[in-house]
Design an enzyme around this catalytic site. Structure first.
Site, PDB file in Angstrom:
ATOM      1  N   CYS A 140       0.796  -1.234   0.000  1.00  0.00           N
ATOM      2  CA  CYS A 140       0.000   0.000   0.000  1.00  0.00           C
ATOM      3  C   CYS A 140       0.823   1.275   0.000  1.00  0.00           C
ATOM      4  O   CYS A 140       0.776   2.055  -0.944  1.00  0.00           O
ATOM      5  CB  CYS A 140      -0.952  -0.026   1.184  1.00  0.00           C
ATOM      6  SG  CYS A 140      -2.142  -1.354   1.019  1.00  0.00           S
TER       7      CYS A 140
HETATM    8  C1  UDX Z   1      -1.147   0.268   5.631  1.00  0.00           C
HETATM    9  C2  UDX Z   1      -2.033   1.168   6.478  1.00  0.00           C
HETATM   10  O1  UDX Z   1      -1.632   1.066   7.835  1.00  0.00           O
HETATM   11  C3  UDX Z   1      -3.498   0.728   6.354  1.00  0.00           C
HETATM   12  O2  UDX Z   1      -4.338   1.573   7.107  1.00  0.00           O
HETATM   13  C4  UDX Z   1      -3.884   0.790   4.877  1.00  0.00           C
HETATM   14  O3  UDX Z   1      -5.232   0.396   4.696  1.00  0.00           O
HETATM   15  C5  UDX Z   1      -2.961  -0.109   4.059  1.00  0.00           C
HETATM   16  O4  UDX Z   1      -1.588   0.271   4.256  1.00  0.00           O
HETATM   17  P1  UDX Z   1      -0.015  -2.083   5.847  1.00  0.00           P
HETATM   18  O5  UDX Z   1       0.758  -1.625   4.661  1.00  0.00           O
HETATM   19  O6  UDX Z   1      -0.647  -3.423   5.830  1.00  0.00           O
HETATM   20  O7  UDX Z   1      -1.216  -1.017   6.155  1.00  0.00           O
HETATM   21  O8  UDX Z   1       0.972  -2.110   7.089  1.00  0.00           O
HETATM   22  P2  UDX Z   1       1.434  -1.066   8.194  1.00  0.00           P
HETATM   23  O9  UDX Z   1       1.242  -1.721   9.488  1.00  0.00           O
HETATM   24  O10 UDX Z   1       0.822   0.239   7.972  1.00  0.00           O
HETATM   25  O11 UDX Z   1       3.034  -0.969   7.920  1.00  0.00           O
HETATM   26  C6  UDX Z   1       3.473  -0.530   6.658  1.00  0.00           C
HETATM   27  C7  UDX Z   1       4.993  -0.528   6.660  1.00  0.00           C
HETATM   28  O12 UDX Z   1       5.472   0.546   7.469  1.00  0.00           O
HETATM   29  C8  UDX Z   1       5.647  -1.798   7.207  1.00  0.00           C
HETATM   30  O13 UDX Z   1       6.772  -2.119   6.400  1.00  0.00           O
HETATM   31  C9  UDX Z   1       6.107  -1.386   8.597  1.00  0.00           C
HETATM   32  O14 UDX Z   1       7.273  -2.098   8.990  1.00  0.00           O
HETATM   33  C10 UDX Z   1       6.440   0.085   8.392  1.00  0.00           C
HETATM   34  N1  UDX Z   1       6.313   0.911   9.588  1.00  0.00           N
HETATM   35  C11 UDX Z   1       5.096   1.036  10.182  1.00  0.00           C
HETATM   36  C12 UDX Z   1       7.428   1.600  10.044  1.00  0.00           C
HETATM   37  O15 UDX Z   1       8.520   1.475   9.496  1.00  0.00           O
HETATM   38  N2  UDX Z   1       7.293   2.428  11.123  1.00  0.00           N
HETATM   39  C13 UDX Z   1       6.095   2.586  11.759  1.00  0.00           C
HETATM   40  O16 UDX Z   1       6.031   3.324  12.735  1.00  0.00           O
HETATM   41  C14 UDX Z   1       4.953   1.861  11.284  1.00  0.00           C
END
Ligand code: UDX
Length: 421
Positions: free
Chosen positions: A264
């Site tokens: 996403c």
């Molecule tokens: C995301 C959005 O959170 C969600 O609301 C939307 O509908 C789809 O995209 P997702 O991609 O499944 O969800 O995962 P998410 O938990 O958001 O993490 C995305 C990425 O960011 C991961 O690689 C995670 O490791 C990274 N991340 C997340 C960070 O590096 N730091 C953070 O603080 C949070």
């Protein structure tokens, strides 16, 4: 209500199961017969917490799967479009599947006499619902908006927590026109206590992109702050905690580290940039969100190279999924890190509780280990790239451990190096 869901990927299957758990009668439609078979046999085609139990609970009483879109539309009152909208080579949102399904839905609507609502749940670039979906529905059904309903209802699911997020959303965004459609959508989500937010089609589309872009921006922001903190020997997580106490900032999505992956954030920010550029808008900030994110893997490997040689070393790579809780490796930060390790002639020992099979398709030439401890014992150096909690319980002995995700609360390994903390 009788509901059809077109597309059974992460979003479609979770939407179908979530609505079935809320006592709707759901038909999931996919042109992949294998997926249809798996769902009807209660076998989850994807790994998501609670999905298997939910399938056991809903199939076949409230949920079934089929490859016959027309019949599913004729047998339902609402149809959710949940097909993929990947980025094309220029980073633009690829609407091929949306157009195909909109045309097929239009043709099915032509055969319906009762009011039917089409709901776009796929992440589509703003104005798609109004300028692409609606004309295709009208053209192929011979009906005008009002004789059928249209709604844009973006998904807000995090992988690994998708079913939980579907059943307990912070808010339900409903971009629609007309009282009849509003009534139908209020019935679809009647059992959800979350706030329902009503707006127009394009506003709903932009809310999705702006929300994901802001979350991605928070991550790139704290990673940029983190690189300065590391130079000054400041713990970035202490800084995140301190700024997160300001309720306007909130403590969420301020975890510094290797950056964001997944299907996403990278896709949505890139698609919004492409859309902005096509409209003649300079997307300085969104460009920087991607640039910061793309430098993280190399920055991390440079951090490792400051402490140790890589050539001919056995490097245990703990974590292949783009985040813990999923088997998905799309845009995983582990991919560019492994690429650099192989370029540096290191020997990679790869481990992941769920994503090994998927990563093997990307890198068949590296060694995969079922046992994390065994990989650590054989390795000269250990890299932690995904925040699986179980890695923090391993015995690292005196091995050099480079942590890209800050997974240790206390009792860190003897020879521990934190990326930005
Ligand atoms: C995301 C959005 O959170 C969600 O609301 C939307 O509908 C789809 O995209 P997702 O991609 O499944 O969800 O995962 P998410 O938990 O958001 O993490 C995305 C990425 O960011 C991961 O690689 C995670 O490791 C990274 N991340 C997340 C960070 O590096 N730091 C953070 O603080 C949070």
């Amino acid at each position: 209500m009788n509901i059809s869901v077109i597309g059974t990927g992460y979003v479609g299957l979770i939407t179908g199961v979530g609505l079935a758990l809320n006592n709707h009668k759901v038909i999931c439609v996919d042109n992949n017969k294998e997926k249809v078979e798996m769902i009807n046999s209660k076998i989850p085609p994807i790994f998501e917490k609670g999905l298997e139990e939910a399938l056991n609970k809903t199939v076949p009483s409230n949920l079934s799967a089929s490859d016959n879109l027309e019949k599913a539309v004729l047998d339902s009152d609402v149809s959710f479009i949940c097909v993929g909208t990947p980025c094309d080579e220029k980073g633009k949102c690829d609407l091929t599947a949306i157009k195909v399904v909109s045309e097929e839905l239009g043709k099915a609507l032509a055969k319906k006499n009762s009011f039917h609502v089409v709901v776009v749940k796929s992440t589509v670039i703003p104005s798609t619902t109004e300028k692409i979906v609606l004309p295709l529905l009208e053209k192929n059904s011979g009906k005008k908006l009002g004789e059928f309903g249209l709604c844009m209802n973006p998904e807000t699911l995090r992988e690994g927590f998708a079913l939980q997020d579907f059943l307990n959303p912070d808010r339900i965004i409903l971009g629609l026109r007309g009282e009849e459609t509003k009534k139908v959508m209020e019935e679809v989500y009647g059992k959800f206590s979350s706030q329902k937010f009503f707006c127009d089609f394009s506003e709903a589309e932009m809310i999705k992109y702006a929300s994901n872009s802001l979350l991605a921006a928070k991550i790139s922001f704290i990673n940029e702050i983190g690189k300065i903190c590391k130079k000054l020997d400041i713990d970035t997580y202490k800084v995140s905690e301190g700024i997160g106490l300001d309720k306007r900032i909130s403590p969420f999505f301020l975890n510094a580290g290797l950056g964001f992956g997944g299907s996403c954030f990278p896709k949505d920010v890139t698609a919004l940039i492409a859309e902005g550029k096509s409209l003649g808008v300079n997307t300085f900030l969104l460009d920087a969100v991607i640039q910061v994110n793309e430098t993280q893997p190399k920055t991390f490997v440079d951090f490792v190279k400051k402490e140790t040689e890589l050539k001919n070393k056995k490097i245990a790579v703990l974590g292949l999924a783009f985040k813990e809780g999923t088997d998905d490796i799309r845009e995983s930060r582990s991919i560019p890190v492994i690429k650099i390790l192989l370029e540096e002639k290191a020997e990679v020992l790869a481990v992941d509780p769920k994503a090994e099979e998927n990563m093997n398709k990307e890198f068949p030439e590296i060694n995969y280990f079922d046992s994390s401890q065994k990989a650590v014992d054989l390795a000269d150096v250990v890299l932690i790239l995904t925040d699986w909690k179980e890695f923090s319980l391993l015995d690292f002995k005196d091995k050099l451990v480079f942590d890209g995700r800050n997974i240790f609360n206390k009792n860190k390994p003897l020879n521990y190096k934190g990326f930005l903390w």
